[in-house]
Motif scaffolding. Structure first.
Motif, PDB file in Angstrom:
ATOM      1  N   PRO A 221       0.841  -1.216   0.000  1.00  0.00           N
ATOM      2  CA  PRO A 221       0.000   0.000   0.000  1.00  0.00           C
ATOM      3  C   PRO A 221       0.869   1.255   0.000  1.00  0.00           C
ATOM      4  CG  PRO A 221      -0.750  -1.561   1.648  1.00  0.00           C
ATOM      5  CD  PRO A 221       0.557  -2.070   1.164  1.00  0.00           C
ATOM      6  N   GLN A 222       0.338   2.294  -0.571  1.00  0.00           N
ATOM      7  CA  GLN A 222       1.047   3.573  -0.635  1.00  0.00           C
ATOM      8  C   GLN A 222       1.169   4.176   0.759  1.00  0.00           C
ATOM      9  OE1 GLN A 222      -0.925   6.412  -3.110  1.00  0.00           O
ATOM     10  NE2 GLN A 222       0.741   7.885  -3.097  1.00  0.00           N
ATOM     11  N   SER A 223       2.368   4.625   1.131  1.00  0.00           N
ATOM     12  CA  SER A 223       2.594   5.224   2.443  1.00  0.00           C
ATOM     13  C   SER A 223       2.905   6.711   2.356  1.00  0.00           C
ATOM     14  CB  SER A 223       3.757   4.497   3.151  1.00  0.00           C
ATOM     15  OG  SER A 223       4.965   4.645   2.417  1.00  0.00           O
ATOM     16  N   ILE A 224       3.361   7.192   1.214  1.00  0.00           N
ATOM     17  CA  ILE A 224       3.628   8.618   1.016  1.00  0.00           C
ATOM     18  C   ILE A 224       2.393   9.221   0.359  1.00  0.00           C
ATOM     19  CG2 ILE A 224       5.171  10.319  -0.005  1.00  0.00           C
ATOM     20  CD1 ILE A 224       7.344   8.211  -0.059  1.00  0.00           C
ATOM     21  N   ILE A 225       1.685  10.044   1.106  1.00  0.00           N
ATOM     22  CA  ILE A 225       0.391  10.561   0.656  1.00  0.00           C
ATOM     23  C   ILE A 225       0.521  12.045   0.341  1.00  0.00           C
ATOM     24  CG2 ILE A 225      -2.053  10.764   1.213  1.00  0.00           C
ATOM     25  CD1 ILE A 225      -1.028   7.907   1.024  1.00  0.00           C
ATOM     26  N   THR A 226      -0.048  12.449  -0.777  1.00  0.00           N
ATOM     27  CA  THR A 226      -0.068  13.855  -1.155  1.00  0.00           C
ATOM     28  C   THR A 226      -1.217  14.568  -0.459  1.00  0.00           C
ATOM     29  OG1 THR A 226      -0.210  15.382  -3.021  1.00  0.00           O
ATOM     30  CG2 THR A 226      -1.502  13.365  -3.163  1.00  0.00           C
ATOM     31  N   THR A 227      -1.129  15.864  -0.393  1.00  0.00           N
ATOM     32  CA  THR A 227      -2.190  16.667   0.237  1.00  0.00           C
ATOM     33  C   THR A 227      -3.351  16.946  -0.720  1.00  0.00           C
ATOM     34  OG1 THR A 227      -0.992  18.686  -0.387  1.00  0.00           O
ATOM     35  CG2 THR A 227      -0.562  17.771   1.801  1.00  0.00           C
ATOM     36  N   ASP A 228      -3.227  16.511  -1.958  1.00  0.00           N
ATOM     37  CA  ASP A 228      -4.293  16.733  -2.936  1.00  0.00           C
ATOM     38  C   ASP A 228      -5.491  15.860  -2.557  1.00  0.00           C
ATOM     39  OD1 ASP A 228      -5.913  17.195  -5.065  1.00  0.00           O
ATOM     40  OD2 ASP A 228      -4.521  16.453  -6.592  1.00  0.00           O
ATOM     41  N   PRO A 229      -6.657  16.434  -2.253  1.00  0.00           N
ATOM     42  CA  PRO A 229      -7.809  15.618  -1.832  1.00  0.00           C
ATOM     43  C   PRO A 229      -8.343  14.722  -2.934  1.00  0.00           C
ATOM     44  CG  PRO A 229      -8.451  17.908  -2.134  1.00  0.00           C
ATOM     45  CD  PRO A 229      -6.965  17.883  -2.259  1.00  0.00           C
ATOM     46  N   SER A 230      -8.046  15.040  -4.192  1.00  0.00           N
ATOM     47  CA  SER A 230      -8.557  14.221  -5.295  1.00  0.00           C
ATOM     48  C   SER A 230      -7.643  13.055  -5.619  1.00  0.00           C
ATOM     49  CB  SER A 230      -8.727  15.095  -6.544  1.00  0.00           C
ATOM     50  OG  SER A 230      -7.465  15.605  -6.971  1.00  0.00           O
ATOM     51  N   ALA A 231      -6.476  12.969  -4.944  1.00  0.00           N
ATOM     52  CA  ALA A 231      -5.515  11.911  -5.255  1.00  0.00           C
ATOM     53  C   ALA A 231      -5.952  10.605  -4.607  1.00  0.00           C
ATOM     54  CB  ALA A 231      -4.125  12.292  -4.779  1.00  0.00           C
ATOM     55  N   THR A 232      -5.531   9.520  -5.211  1.00  0.00           N
ATOM     56  CA  THR A 232      -5.834   8.195  -4.671  1.00  0.00           C
ATOM     57  C   THR A 232      -4.919   7.903  -3.491  1.00  0.00           C
ATOM     58  OG1 THR A 232      -6.427   7.444  -6.881  1.00  0.00           O
ATOM     59  CG2 THR A 232      -6.013   5.744  -5.227  1.00  0.00           C
ATOM     60  N   ILE A 233      -5.509   7.456  -2.379  1.00  0.00           N
ATOM     61  CA  ILE A 233      -4.694   7.218  -1.184  1.00  0.00           C
ATOM     62  C   ILE A 233      -4.571   5.736  -0.859  1.00  0.00           C
ATOM     63  CG2 ILE A 233      -5.271   9.454  -0.193  1.00  0.00           C
ATOM     64  CD1 ILE A 233      -7.293   8.020   1.582  1.00  0.00           C
ATOM     65  N   ASP A 234      -5.241   4.882  -1.607  1.00  0.00           N
ATOM     66  CA  ASP A 234      -5.147   3.439  -1.361  1.00  0.00           C
ATOM     67  C   ASP A 234      -4.532   2.718  -2.544  1.00  0.00           C
ATOM     68  OD1 ASP A 234      -7.199   3.882  -3.088  1.00  0.00           O
ATOM     69  OD2 ASP A 234      -8.620   2.507  -2.120  1.00  0.00           O
ATOM     70  N   ALA A 235      -3.673   3.420  -3.284  1.00  0.00           N
ATOM     71  CA  ALA A 235      -3.047   2.827  -4.464  1.00  0.00           C
ATOM     72  C   ALA A 235      -2.016   1.786  -4.048  1.00  0.00           C
ATOM     73  CB  ALA A 235      -2.390   3.924  -5.299  1.00  0.00           C
ATOM     74  N   ARG A 236      -1.703   0.871  -4.962  1.00  0.00           N
ATOM     75  CA  ARG A 236      -0.680  -0.143  -4.744  1.00  0.00           C
ATOM     76  C   ARG A 236       0.590   0.309  -5.450  1.00  0.00           C
ATOM     77  NH1 ARG A 236      -2.020  -3.413  -0.834  1.00  0.00           N
ATOM     78  NH2 ARG A 236      -0.919  -5.185  -1.779  1.00  0.00           N
ATOM     79  N   VAL A 237       1.700   0.281  -4.705  1.00  0.00           N
ATOM     80  CA  VAL A 237       2.943   0.833  -5.231  1.00  0.00           C
ATOM     81  C   VAL A 237       4.080  -0.157  -4.985  1.00  0.00           C
ATOM     82  CG1 VAL A 237       2.235   3.231  -4.891  1.00  0.00           C
ATOM     83  CG2 VAL A 237       3.431   2.005  -3.064  1.00  0.00           C
ATOM     84  N   VAL A 238       5.205   0.128  -5.644  1.00  0.00           N
ATOM     85  CA  VAL A 238       6.458  -0.618  -5.452  1.00  0.00           C
ATOM     86  C   VAL A 238       7.539   0.403  -5.118  1.00  0.00           C
ATOM     87  CG1 VAL A 238       8.191  -2.096  -6.508  1.00  0.00           C
ATOM     88  CG2 VAL A 238       5.764  -2.440  -7.034  1.00  0.00           C
ATOM     89  N   GLU A 239       8.327   0.126  -4.088  1.00  0.00           N
ATOM     90  CA  GLU A 239       9.399   1.048  -3.713  1.00  0.00           C
ATOM     91  C   GLU A 239      10.541   0.980  -4.720  1.00  0.00           C
ATOM     92  OE1 GLU A 239      10.993   0.908   0.155  1.00  0.00           O
ATOM     93  OE2 GLU A 239       9.179   1.649   1.139  1.00  0.00           O
ATOM     94  N   VAL A 240      10.981   2.142  -5.137  1.00  0.00           N
ATOM     95  CA  VAL A 240      12.113   2.277  -6.051  1.00  0.00           C
ATOM     96  C   VAL A 240      13.129   3.193  -5.360  1.00  0.00           C
ATOM     97  CG1 VAL A 240      12.892   3.145  -8.282  1.00  0.00           C
ATOM     98  CG2 VAL A 240      10.727   1.895  -8.109  1.00  0.00           C
ATOM     99  N   GLN A 241      14.358   2.722  -5.244  1.00  0.00           N
ATOM    100  CA  GLN A 241      15.401   3.492  -4.573  1.00  0.00           C
ATOM    101  C   GLN A 241      16.168   4.324  -5.593  1.00  0.00           C
ATOM    102  OE1 GLN A 241      15.360   3.403  -1.398  1.00  0.00           O
ATOM    103  NE2 GLN A 241      17.204   4.437  -0.713  1.00  0.00           N
ATOM    104  N   VAL A 242      16.292   5.610  -5.288  1.00  0.00           N
ATOM    105  CA  VAL A 242      16.997   6.547  -6.164  1.00  0.00           C
ATOM    106  C   VAL A 242      18.189   7.108  -5.384  1.00  0.00           C
ATOM    107  CG1 VAL A 242      16.857   8.721  -7.423  1.00  0.00           C
ATOM    108  CG2 VAL A 242      14.933   7.120  -7.462  1.00  0.00           C
ATOM    109  N   ALA A 243      19.373   7.011  -5.958  1.00  0.00           N
ATOM    110  CA  ALA A 243      20.579   7.577  -5.344  1.00  0.00           C
ATOM    111  C   ALA A 243      20.864   8.929  -5.976  1.00  0.00           C
ATOM    112  CB  ALA A 243      21.764   6.635  -5.534  1.00  0.00           C
ATOM    113  N   LEU A 244      21.065   9.934  -5.139  1.00  0.00           N
ATOM    114  CA  LEU A 244      21.386  11.271  -5.622  1.00  0.00           C
ATOM    115  C   LEU A 244      22.883  11.377  -5.904  1.00  0.00           C
ATOM    116  CD1 LEU A 244      19.223  13.450  -3.210  1.00  0.00           C
ATOM    117  CD2 LEU A 244      18.634  12.631  -5.495  1.00  0.00           C
ATOM    118  N   ASP A 245      23.226  12.246  -6.831  1.00  0.00           N
ATOM    119  CA  ASP A 245      24.646  12.455  -7.096  1.00  0.00           C
ATOM    120  C   ASP A 245      25.251  13.295  -5.962  1.00  0.00           C
ATOM    121  OD1 ASP A 245      23.839  15.063  -7.562  1.00  0.00           O
ATOM    122  OD2 ASP A 245      23.901  14.868  -9.748  1.00  0.00           O
ATOM    123  N   GLU A 246      26.565  13.478  -6.008  1.00  0.00           N
ATOM    124  CA  GLU A 246      27.260  14.128  -4.894  1.00  0.00           C
ATOM    125  C   GLU A 246      26.792  15.556  -4.661  1.00  0.00           C
ATOM    126  OE1 GLU A 246      31.875  14.988  -3.417  1.00  0.00           O
ATOM    127  OE2 GLU A 246      31.456  13.686  -5.136  1.00  0.00           O
TER     128      GLU A 246
END
Length: 398
Positions: A352-377
């Motif tokens: 289940p999605q754990s990062i929720i936007t403040t937009d009231p029209s957004a879906t809050i029970d969506a199914r997601v997959v975690e993707v790790q992003v590494a930032l450059d230096e």
């Protein structure tokens, strides 16, 4: 006279109705053709069929959160020290720490430190006793016991010499008594003395013989046996000079027990000191000096800010377009600029999605997959002060 031009003749009145008829017929036909088409249906062109083309977006947009690489680590007090009070807090928020560095000291530190000192002293005493047993008796004790044996030997020899002198004296007395008896016996035979006087000398000789025999027997005993005092002294010398294996084993067992006690005391002492399990930066202080830390509670939060990452939640329907190595742009109103990075890891489960936007029209029970992003230096340097910031992640899938 100048003549006027002739006027242009008008068509006959019967011609207007006929022309108007043809115009009305044409308009009616066109209207019927338009009505026959469905709303929104294009008029097919002759001999040029059209095919629908699906447009694939060039990016995948998702929500994410900034966090140190390896996630934030909650530092808890040891389980045996839960419920203890924080005596000293050695770090502050934003401090950089190294692995093994002391973060805090609990109130039971002094008590357990005293126990560790006592255990160390017990170990030293046990080791000294082991060394004493292995070395045997002191040289002074051995020398003193040897001197005692020599004294007793001298006494024994003196007693033997004294007895020999006594035996010699008694032999002389016996000889003298025998001479006297011989002389008195001759006088008795001559009638000069009575039988009583002769018999008296006979008794004196017999007494002298008995005394000499007793002294000789005592001399033999002294020469053939040692005195009990001398035997006891020799046994004592052997006892204090001997190193028995059983005594060494007992002393070694005492040392081993003292070492175990010291190790336990040091472990207990270490439980009162909270150390950093790795290098990083103190992100938050959760318990101040004087406060108690209960079971399950953390003392502080630690993170490695040298390399920042973004935990991104990608919709399951978009996952097939995301791959490791794709460039990523990260943005937020709180950031001074757009951050750059790339996808380094894809999750293995849908959740289940754990990062929720403040937009009231957004879906809050969506199914997601975690993707790790590494930032450059450069981006990591900017993101260090924004741990847990919610960001918008745009993944370039082209």
């Amino acid at each position: 006279m100048q003549s006027r031009p002739s006027p242009v003749p008008f068509p006959a009145a019967s011609a207007f109705p006929k022309a108007l008829s043809w115009v009305l017929v044409a308009c009616l036909g066109a209207g019927l053709g338009i009505v026959a088409l469905r709303p929104g249906q294009a008029i097919p062109a002759e001999d040029t069929p059209m095919e629908a083309v699906a447009v694939v977006p060039a990016t995948v947009t998702a929500l994410g959160a900034l966090e140190p690489e390896g996630e934030t680590l909650g530092i808890a007090v040891p389980s045996s020290a839960q419920g203890s009070r924080v005596e000293q807090l050695k770090v502050a928020q934003g401090d950089s720490v190294e692995a093994g560095q002391v973060l805090a000291v609990l109130d039971s530190y002094e008590v357990r430190r005293a126990a560790a000192v006592r255990a160390e002293q017990d170990l030293r005493v046990a080791e000294a006793q082991l060394a004493q047993v292995e070395a045997g008796a002191k040289n002074g004790a051995i020398i003193a016991q040897q001197a005692e044996i020599q004294r007793l030997n001298a006494d024994q020899q003196a007693r033997i010499a004294s007895q020999e002198a006594l035996v010699n004296r008694l032999v002389a007395e016996e000889n003298n008594a025998a001479v006297e008896l011989g002389r008195y016996s001759k006088l008795y035979d001559e009638g000069a003395i009575s039988a009583l006087e002769r018999d008296s000398r006979q008794l004196t000789l017999e007494a002298a013989q008995q005394n000499r025999q007793q002294a000789a027997a005592e001399l033999v005993r002294l020469q053939s046996t040692e005195s009990p005092q001398l035997l006891a002294a020799q046994a004592t010398l052997a006892q204090i000079a001997e190193v028995r294996p059983v005594d060494v084993a007992l002393a070694q067992a005492t040392v081993d027990r003292a070492q175990a006690g010291l190790q336990q005391a040091l472990v207990d002492l270490n439980q009162t000191v909270v150390r950093s399990p790795r290098s990083g930066v103190v992100l938050d202080i959760l318990a101040q000096a004087g406060e108690r830390v209960d079971a399950g509670g953390n003392l502080l939060e630690l993170g490695q800010l040298t390399q920042m990452a973004v935990r991104t939640e990608v919709y399951e329907s978009d996952l097939q377009r995301v791959a490791v190595g794709q460039p990523v742009q990260v943005s937020s109103a709180a950031l001074p600029q757009v951050l750059q990075g790339q996808v380094v890891r894809l999750g293995w489960k849908v959740q289940p999605q754990s990062i929720i936007t403040t937009d009231p029209s957004a879906t809050i029970d969506a199914r997601v997959v975690e993707v790790q992003v590494a930032l450059d230096e450069p981006s990591s340097a900017i993101a260090q002060r924004f741990t847990n910031l919610q960001v918008t992640v745009e993944i370039d899938t082209q």
